[in-house]
Enzyme design. Sequence first.
Site, PDB file in Angstrom:
ATOM      1  N   ARG A 121      42.105  34.963  48.155  1.00  0.00           N
ATOM      2  CA  ARG A 121      41.323  33.424  47.520  1.00  0.00           C
ATOM      3  C   ARG A 121      40.977  33.790  46.001  1.00  0.00           C
ATOM      4  O   ARG A 121      40.753  35.017  45.633  1.00  0.00           O
ATOM      5  CB  ARG A 121      40.381  33.268  48.447  1.00  0.00           C
ATOM      6  N   LEU A 148      38.708  33.588  43.103  1.00  0.00           N
ATOM      7  CA  LEU A 148      37.308  33.382  42.948  1.00  0.00           C
ATOM      8  C   LEU A 148      37.064  32.078  41.990  1.00  0.00           C
ATOM      9  O   LEU A 148      37.303  32.209  41.069  1.00  0.00           O
ATOM     10  CB  LEU A 148      36.600  34.529  42.720  1.00  0.00           C
ATOM     11  N   HIS A 151      45.887  45.243  42.081  1.00  0.00           N
ATOM     12  CA  HIS A 151      47.082  44.168  41.848  1.00  0.00           C
ATOM     13  C   HIS A 151      48.394  45.228  41.954  1.00  0.00           C
ATOM     14  O   HIS A 151      48.351  46.212  41.150  1.00  0.00           O
ATOM     15  CB  HIS A 151      47.145  43.337  40.822  1.00  0.00           C
ATOM     16  N   ASP A 207      44.513  37.440  38.032  1.00  0.00           N
ATOM     17  CA  ASP A 207      44.905  38.861  37.737  1.00  0.00           C
ATOM     18  C   ASP A 207      44.724  39.030  36.116  1.00  0.00           C
ATOM     19  O   ASP A 207      45.879  39.442  35.572  1.00  0.00           O
ATOM     20  CB  ASP A 207      46.437  39.002  38.067  1.00  0.00           C
TER      21      ASP A 207
END
Length: 203
Positions: A91, A93, A109, A145
Amino acid sequence: MHNLGILLSGRGSNFLAIADSIDAGRIAGARIVVVISNKPEAPGITSARERGLNEVVIASKGKPRAEHDREVVAILKQHKVDLVCLAGYMRLLSPWFVQQFPRRILNIHPSLLPAFPGLEAQEQAFAYGVKVAGCTVHFVDEELDHGPIIVQKTVTVLDTDDEHTLSARILEQEHLAYAEAINLVLQGSFEIVGRRLKKASKK
């Protein structure tokens, strides 16, 4: 003692690696105080229960994001969490969530960011034909990311690799990188200049 909160949506292999690193003393002065999943069937929640850790399911399906985020933040604050570690939490944020824990939310990641953000990063890298892949632990900000990079590990792409073998070798490095990043952040011996994280100069 620093309190860690783990957010996960699946098997939580990085959560297990963090827990093992704490047990083995590779992450000093930390303990996992709560594991939260947005999916009731997540294997990571079962693993947390088997380890005797506090585990909470806050289902996200069919719930407004703002409402779900507030429930998760309330549990994290109830357990006095100092550092939030995303371990396969599927999810994004909200900005409000991120603001509740400034510079205190980490994500891992499976690519060398800023290359291949988003889902299926290993598959993206393999399809693109890169010669070097890897993983990134970064602070979470309001974008996907995107936050300042803490630790990166590289993995050479072999001619014999396929997506699965490459992903497996990247995952091994993820487990090492996350422990290294958590130690660095908990020690607080860094400063962020622009987007660059630098080890703080000794006074």
